[in-house]
Each structure stands twice: as C-alpha cells, then as structure tokens.
Scaffold this motif. Structure first.
Motif, PDB file in Angstrom:
ATOM      1  N   LEU A  99      -1.784 -20.151  15.381  1.00  0.00           N
ATOM      2  CA  LEU A  99      -1.166 -19.100  14.573  1.00  0.00           C
ATOM      3  C   LEU A  99       0.347 -19.095  14.800  1.00  0.00           C
ATOM      4  N   TYR A 100       0.763 -19.530  15.984  1.00  0.00           N
ATOM      5  CA  TYR A 100       2.190 -19.720  16.278  1.00  0.00           C
ATOM      6  C   TYR A 100       2.432 -21.187  16.592  1.00  0.00           C
ATOM      7  N   ASP A 101       3.598 -21.680  16.192  1.00  0.00           N
ATOM      8  CA  ASP A 101       4.003 -23.022  16.610  1.00  0.00           C
ATOM      9  C   ASP A 101       4.440 -22.952  18.065  1.00  0.00           C
TER      10      ASP A 101
ATOM     11  N   ILE B 134      16.593 -15.167  23.641  1.00  0.00           N
ATOM     12  CA  ILE B 134      15.320 -15.878  23.583  1.00  0.00           C
ATOM     13  C   ILE B 134      14.307 -15.127  24.439  1.00  0.00           C
ATOM     14  N   LEU B 135      13.198 -14.748  23.822  1.00  0.00           N
ATOM     15  CA  LEU B 135      12.149 -14.058  24.570  1.00  0.00           C
ATOM     16  C   LEU B 135      11.079 -15.079  24.981  1.00  0.00           C
ATOM     17  N   LYS B 136      10.932 -15.236  26.293  1.00  0.00           N
ATOM     18  CA  LYS B 136       9.990 -16.240  26.799  1.00  0.00           C
ATOM     19  C   LYS B 136       8.615 -15.616  26.982  1.00  0.00           C
ATOM     20  N   ALA B 137       7.889 -15.490  25.881  1.00  0.00           N
ATOM     21  CA  ALA B 137       6.585 -14.805  25.925  1.00  0.00           C
ATOM     22  C   ALA B 137       5.576 -15.598  26.742  1.00  0.00           C
ATOM     23  N   VAL B 138       5.541 -16.905  26.540  1.00  0.00           N
ATOM     24  CA  VAL B 138       4.693 -17.795  27.344  1.00  0.00           C
ATOM     25  C   VAL B 138       5.610 -18.898  27.834  1.00  0.00           C
TER      26      VAL B 138
ATOM     27  N   HIS C 201       8.429 -19.495  22.977  1.00  0.00           N
ATOM     28  CA  HIS C 201       9.609 -18.636  23.057  1.00  0.00           C
ATOM     29  C   HIS C 201       9.900 -18.068  21.671  1.00  0.00           C
ATOM     30  N   PHE C 202      10.263 -16.802  21.605  1.00  0.00           N
ATOM     31  CA  PHE C 202      10.656 -16.215  20.324  1.00  0.00           C
ATOM     32  C   PHE C 202      12.172 -16.093  20.282  1.00  0.00           C
ATOM     33  N   ASP C 203      12.755 -16.618  19.211  1.00  0.00           N
ATOM     34  CA  ASP C 203      14.201 -16.508  19.044  1.00  0.00           C
ATOM     35  C   ASP C 203      14.491 -15.176  18.366  1.00  0.00           C
ATOM     36  N   LEU C 204      15.099 -14.256  19.099  1.00  0.00           N
ATOM     37  CA  LEU C 204      15.330 -12.922  18.556  1.00  0.00           C
ATOM     38  C   LEU C 204      16.686 -12.819  17.858  1.00  0.00           C
ATOM     39  N   GLY C 205      17.413 -13.929  17.798  1.00  0.00           N
ATOM     40  CA  GLY C 205      18.756 -13.903  17.217  1.00  0.00           C
ATOM     41  C   GLY C 205      19.762 -13.451  18.264  1.00  0.00           C
TER      42      GLY C 205
ATOM     43  N   SER D  58      12.148  -7.774  31.817  1.00  0.00           N
ATOM     44  CA  SER D  58      12.053  -8.227  30.435  1.00  0.00           C
ATOM     45  C   SER D  58      11.876  -9.735  30.374  1.00  0.00           C
ATOM     46  N   PRO D  59      11.005 -10.203  29.477  1.00  0.00           N
ATOM     47  CA  PRO D  59      10.855 -11.651  29.310  1.00  0.00           C
ATOM     48  C   PRO D  59      12.075 -12.291  28.643  1.00  0.00           C
ATOM     49  N   ILE D  60      13.062 -11.465  28.261  1.00  0.00           N
ATOM     50  CA  ILE D  60      14.304 -12.036  27.717  1.00  0.00           C
ATOM     51  C   ILE D  60      15.190 -12.506  28.866  1.00  0.00           C
TER      52      ILE D  60
ATOM     53  N   GLY E   7      -3.896  -9.873  32.774  1.00  0.00           N
ATOM     54  CA  GLY E   7      -2.511  -9.563  33.118  1.00  0.00           C
ATOM     55  C   GLY E   7      -2.118  -8.328  32.347  1.00  0.00           C
ATOM     56  N   GLU E   8      -1.076  -7.619  32.838  1.00  0.00           N
ATOM     57  CA  GLU E   8      -0.754  -6.353  32.178  1.00  0.00           C
ATOM     58  C   GLU E   8      -0.135  -6.584  30.799  1.00  0.00           C
ATOM     59  N   SER E   9      -0.101  -5.513  30.034  1.00  0.00           N
ATOM     60  CA  SER E   9       0.383  -5.577  28.665  1.00  0.00           C
ATOM     61  C   SER E   9       1.784  -6.210  28.604  1.00  0.00           C
ATOM     62  N   GLY E  10       1.969  -7.129  27.695  1.00  0.00           N
ATOM     63  CA  GLY E  10       3.275  -7.755  27.507  1.00  0.00           C
ATOM     64  C   GLY E  10       3.480  -9.035  28.295  1.00  0.00           C
ATOM     65  N   CYS E  11       2.470  -9.456  29.074  1.00  0.00           N
ATOM     66  CA  CYS E  11       2.665 -10.644  29.915  1.00  0.00           C
ATOM     67  C   CYS E  11       2.472 -11.948  29.129  1.00  0.00           C
ATOM     68  N   GLY E  12       2.045 -11.852  27.874  1.00  0.00           N
ATOM     69  CA  GLY E  12       1.980 -13.063  27.049  1.00  0.00           C
ATOM     70  C   GLY E  12       0.573 -13.547  26.725  1.00  0.00           C
ATOM     71  N   LYS E  13      -0.434 -12.727  26.980  1.00  0.00           N
ATOM     72  CA  LYS E  13      -1.823 -13.153  26.763  1.00  0.00           C
ATOM     73  C   LYS E  13      -2.096 -13.466  25.289  1.00  0.00           C
ATOM     74  N   SER E  14      -1.754 -12.506  24.414  1.00  0.00           N
ATOM     75  CA  SER E  14      -2.032 -12.712  22.983  1.00  0.00           C
ATOM     76  C   SER E  14      -1.220 -13.871  22.434  1.00  0.00           C
ATOM     77  N   THR E  15       0.030 -13.969  22.864  1.00  0.00           N
ATOM     78  CA  THR E  15       0.870 -15.072  22.388  1.00  0.00           C
ATOM     79  C   THR E  15       0.258 -16.403  22.816  1.00  0.00           C
ATOM     80  N   ALA E  16      -0.264 -16.452  24.035  1.00  0.00           N
ATOM     81  CA  ALA E  16      -0.914 -17.688  24.500  1.00  0.00           C
ATOM     82  C   ALA E  16      -2.095 -18.017  23.584  1.00  0.00           C
TER      83      ALA E  16
HETATM   84  N1  LIG Z   1       6.061 -12.189  17.064  1.00  0.00           N
HETATM   85  C1  LIG Z   1       6.814 -11.849  18.124  1.00  0.00           C
HETATM   86  N2  LIG Z   1       8.159 -11.847  18.056  1.00  0.00           N
HETATM   87  C2  LIG Z   1       8.925 -11.515  19.114  1.00  0.00           C
HETATM   88  N3  LIG Z   1       8.412 -11.151  20.316  1.00  0.00           N
HETATM   89  C3  LIG Z   1       7.074 -11.119  20.453  1.00  0.00           C
HETATM   90  C4  LIG Z   1       6.205 -11.456  19.362  1.00  0.00           C
HETATM   91  N4  LIG Z   1       4.924 -11.332  19.795  1.00  0.00           N
HETATM   92  C5  LIG Z   1       4.995 -10.931  21.073  1.00  0.00           C
HETATM   93  N5  LIG Z   1       6.285 -10.799  21.465  1.00  0.00           N
HETATM   94  C6  LIG Z   1       6.742 -10.420  22.821  1.00  0.00           C
HETATM   95  O1  LIG Z   1       6.204 -11.374  23.706  1.00  0.00           O
HETATM   96  C7  LIG Z   1       5.808 -10.759  24.930  1.00  0.00           C
HETATM   97  C8  LIG Z   1       4.339 -11.025  25.153  1.00  0.00           C
HETATM   98  O2  LIG Z   1       3.594 -10.323  24.174  1.00  0.00           O
HETATM   99  P1  LIG Z   1       2.021 -10.460  24.034  1.00  0.00           P
HETATM  100  O3  LIG Z   1       1.675 -11.890  23.984  1.00  0.00           O
HETATM  101  O4  LIG Z   1       1.596  -9.619  22.889  1.00  0.00           O
HETATM  102  O5  LIG Z   1       1.517  -9.840  25.407  1.00  0.00           O
HETATM  103  P2  LIG Z   1       0.074  -9.285  25.808  1.00  0.00           P
HETATM  104  O6  LIG Z   1      -0.901  -9.763  24.798  1.00  0.00           O
HETATM  105  O7  LIG Z   1      -0.149  -9.833  27.184  1.00  0.00           O
HETATM  106  O8  LIG Z   1       0.197  -7.798  25.835  1.00  0.00           O
HETATM  107  C9  LIG Z   1       6.153  -9.287  24.790  1.00  0.00           C
HETATM  108  O9  LIG Z   1       7.415  -9.082  25.385  1.00  0.00           O
HETATM  109  C10 LIG Z   1       6.214  -9.087  23.293  1.00  0.00           C
HETATM  110  O10 LIG Z   1       7.116  -8.043  22.966  1.00  0.00           O
END
Ligand SMILES: Nc1ncnc2c1ncn2[C@@H]1O[C@H](COP(=O)(O)OP(=O)(O)O)[C@@H](O)[C@H]1O
Ligand SMILES: [Mg+2]
Length: 335
Positions: A58-60, A21-25, A13-17, A275-277, A42-51
């Motif tokens: 790279l992320y805690d 809270i953005l629940k990316a994964v 989860h990313f704390d956006l202040g 929105s994942p928020i 999965g489509e763009s923004g679903c959390g693949k890269s964050t996973a």
């Molecule tokens: N460093 C970050 N800080 C805040 N939000 C992030 C960050 N990285 C990704 N996000 C958000 O997390 C969600 C998932 O992003 P991401 O993992 O990049 O998706 P994907 O790779 O599937 O396109 C998106 O809503 C993105 O805006």
C-alpha cells in the motif's frame, strides 16, 4: 520450517516537506514461517501499521526488501504482482471505517472477486459468499444487509470474510480487535485461530498491547520508534524479556495470580516518546531507558542473536564493550 515472508532492512520514510523526513519504519528485519503467527507489538506511533502497509504494497518502501514465497515483491512481473495481491490480504483495526457503508455485505465480499476476475459465474459467486459468511460465524441472511446493521464484532467478521474471499495464504491483521469490546475480542481471536487451522493461513498480527498479541503469536517482534528492538518466541519474550523496553511493556501487564501481582514491580518510563522526525542518536530508546549508558547515545546497537532465536538491539548485551559479564545480570528484574 519454510519461510513465507522475509523482511530485510525495510524502511519507510515520509517526506513531510520543508526538509522534514519522518522515519516511520527505519530498518526492520524479520521472517515469518508458513503457518505461523508473527506478532508485532509496540506503542501507538511506533510504525506498526506503516510496516504492514509497506509489506503489502500500500506504500512504496524507502529502502529494503520484502521477499514473499521466495520472490522479491518489488521486482515482480505484472502477472506475478496480480498473484501476490491475491495471496496477501489485510484486516484493519476499524471495521466501521474499512467497510463501505453504502455497500451490502454481499457487495463488500464480492468486490475482491470482481477485481481479480474470480467466481465469475453468478451462482458460484453467491455460494462462495454464503460459504465465507458461514466460515466467519455469520449466515447467508446477512448477505443483503448493510454494515451499520451489525455490531462491531460482526463487522470485523465481515472484514475477515472479505480478506478470505480470494483464498489468500497470508493475512496482515492490523489491530483487528483493538476497537472491539473486551468480551468480543476473544471471540474474534478464536475465529482467527480456527480459520488459521482450517485454511493453513499465516498471519502477521499487529497489536499495541502485549497481552493481546501473546495469546495468538508464535513469535513476537517488539517495535520502538520505527525499529525492532527485540524478537523471540512468544513464551521466551514473557518469561525472559531482555530489552529494557520490553521489560517496561511487560511490567505494565497485570498478572492474574495475586501473590505474583503483589510483588510485581512496574517500570515507569521517564520522558515522552520522541518524534520520529528527530529520533535520538545512537539507540532510539536511550532517552527513556532506565539502563542507558554513555555508549547508548553515541552508537546504534547492532541487531544480534543473544540466545537461540532471541534477537535484540541493546548495548547491554554487547559483551565485548561492557566486559564479558553474564548479560542476565544487567537485565532489570520485573517480578
Ligand atoms: N501517511 C503518512 N504520512 C506521514 N506520516 C505518517 C503517515 N502514516 C503514518 N505516519 C507517521 O508515522 C509514524 C508511525 O505511524 P503508524 O505506522 O501509524 O504507527 P502505529 O501503527 O504503530 O501506531 C507516526 O509518527 C505517524 O504519525
Ligand atoms: Mg497502527
């Protein structure tokens, strides 16, 4: 089969202040066997890269566990951590952005070796770099050139050579071909497959496009809004997709056979990606699902194995709740 990686209920989860809270994964679980390619789609923004970034450290993580080679990566001792960072490498989508434009190819590839104190003998290191360039289909003459002198496909080859520099066991490839020309994509996929055979590598292959991930993956997990909604063997996912979201994704892929293509039914999803928020209550897909029931807004579906090696999170397959009918009858027919 031996498991190389196990991901258990992983959350990032990313704390956006401002209490946002953005629940990316948001709680994904899967494992990858040694020598296997596991695809995440999965489509763009679903959390693949964050996973991917959370798995490699790279992320805690916010919650959950990542187990690599039987060890929990969150509790590794310093020396084990060093070894883990050698064993797990990443290839990025954008070969422009991920290569330092002011470094030569030689410097780019030798950087991880320097960090890990490997191949310290100058001549040995140079030989290693030449070998790696040849392994990825480049040659030693490329060693003193800069990234801008290469095409996109060649730059991705440099990225792959760097990922291989430490002789890792596991590579996370985050949309490694999405930025490349279609004509070059197959070459890079073939290179990754060849390297996998030669070096016994295990891959996590991330893509937003199902047709891309199919060619290379043994098993595939489908993500939607931070969650895994379906997971099974590559062929089973194509021939027998069970989750309405997977069915919609698949229905968007043209089929090369014109007879079948004519009969293909496209499933157009209503509404926008939430929105994942503020993800929807119950099932994250309920706001766009053509099969949504009342229950879907109330209760989160469990992650269950509905056929051997076929996992899904969807209330359509809760036998005890929807009556004891054959779940295949409720699935949308897409062809
Ligand atoms: N460093 C970050 N800080 C805040 N939000 C992030 C960050 N990285 C990704 N996000 C958000 O997390 C969600 C998932 O992003 P991401 O993992 O990049 O998706 P994907 O790779 O599937 O396109 C998106 O809503 C993105 O805006
Ligand atoms: Mg991404």
């Amino acid at each position: 089969m031996e498991k190389l990686l196990e991901v258990r209920q992983l959350k990032k989860h990313f704390d956006l202040g401002k209490k946002q809270i953005l629940k990316a994964v948001d709680g994904i679980s899967f494992h990858i066997n040694k020598g296997e390619t596991f695809g995440i789609v999965g489509e763009s923004g679903c959390g693949k890269s964050t996973a991917g970034r959370t798995i490699i450290g790279l992320y805690d993580r916010t919650e959950g566990e990542v187990i690599f080679n039987g060890k929990n990566i969150h509790t590794l001792k310093q020396k084990e951590k060093h070894e883990f960072h050698r064993q797990m490498q990443m290839i990025f989508q954008d070969p422009y952005a991920s290569l330092n434009p002011r470094s030569t190819v030689k410097e780019i590839i030798s950087e991880p070796m320097e960090i890990h104190g490997l191949y310290q003998n100058k001549q040995e290191r140079l030989e290693r770099i030449y070998q790696l360039l040849e392994d990825v289909g480049l040659n030693r003459d490329h060693a003193n050139r800069y990234p801008h002198e290469f095409s996109g496909g060649q730059r991705q080859r440099i990225g792959i050579a760097r990922a291989l520099a430490l002789d890792p066991e596991f590579i996370i490839a985050d949309e490694p071909i999405s930025a490349l020309d279609v004509s070059v994509q197959a070459q890079v996929v073939n290179l990754l497959k060849r390297l996998q055979d030669e070096k016994g590598l295990t891959y996590l292959f991330i893509a937003h496009d199902l047709s891309m991930v199919k060619q290379i993956s043994d098993r595939i997990g489908v993500m939607y809004l931070g969650q895994m909604v379906e997971l099974t063997e590559s062929n089973a996912l194509y021939q027998n997709p069970l989750h309405p979201y997977t069915q919609a994704l698949l229905s968007a892929i043209p089929i090369p056979d014109p007879d079948i293509e004519d009969r293909r039914e496209r499933i157009i999803l209503k509404g926008e990606l939430p929105s994942p928020i503020n993800p929807p209550t119950g099932c994250v897909f309920q706001t766009r699902c053509p099969m949504a029931m009342e229950l879907c807004a109330q209760e989160k579906p469990a992650w269950q194995e509905v056929e051997s090696n076929h996992f899904i999170a969807c209330h359509l397959y809760d036998k005890h709740k929807t009556g004891d009918h054959d779940y295949k009858q409720v699935a949308v027919t897409i062809r």
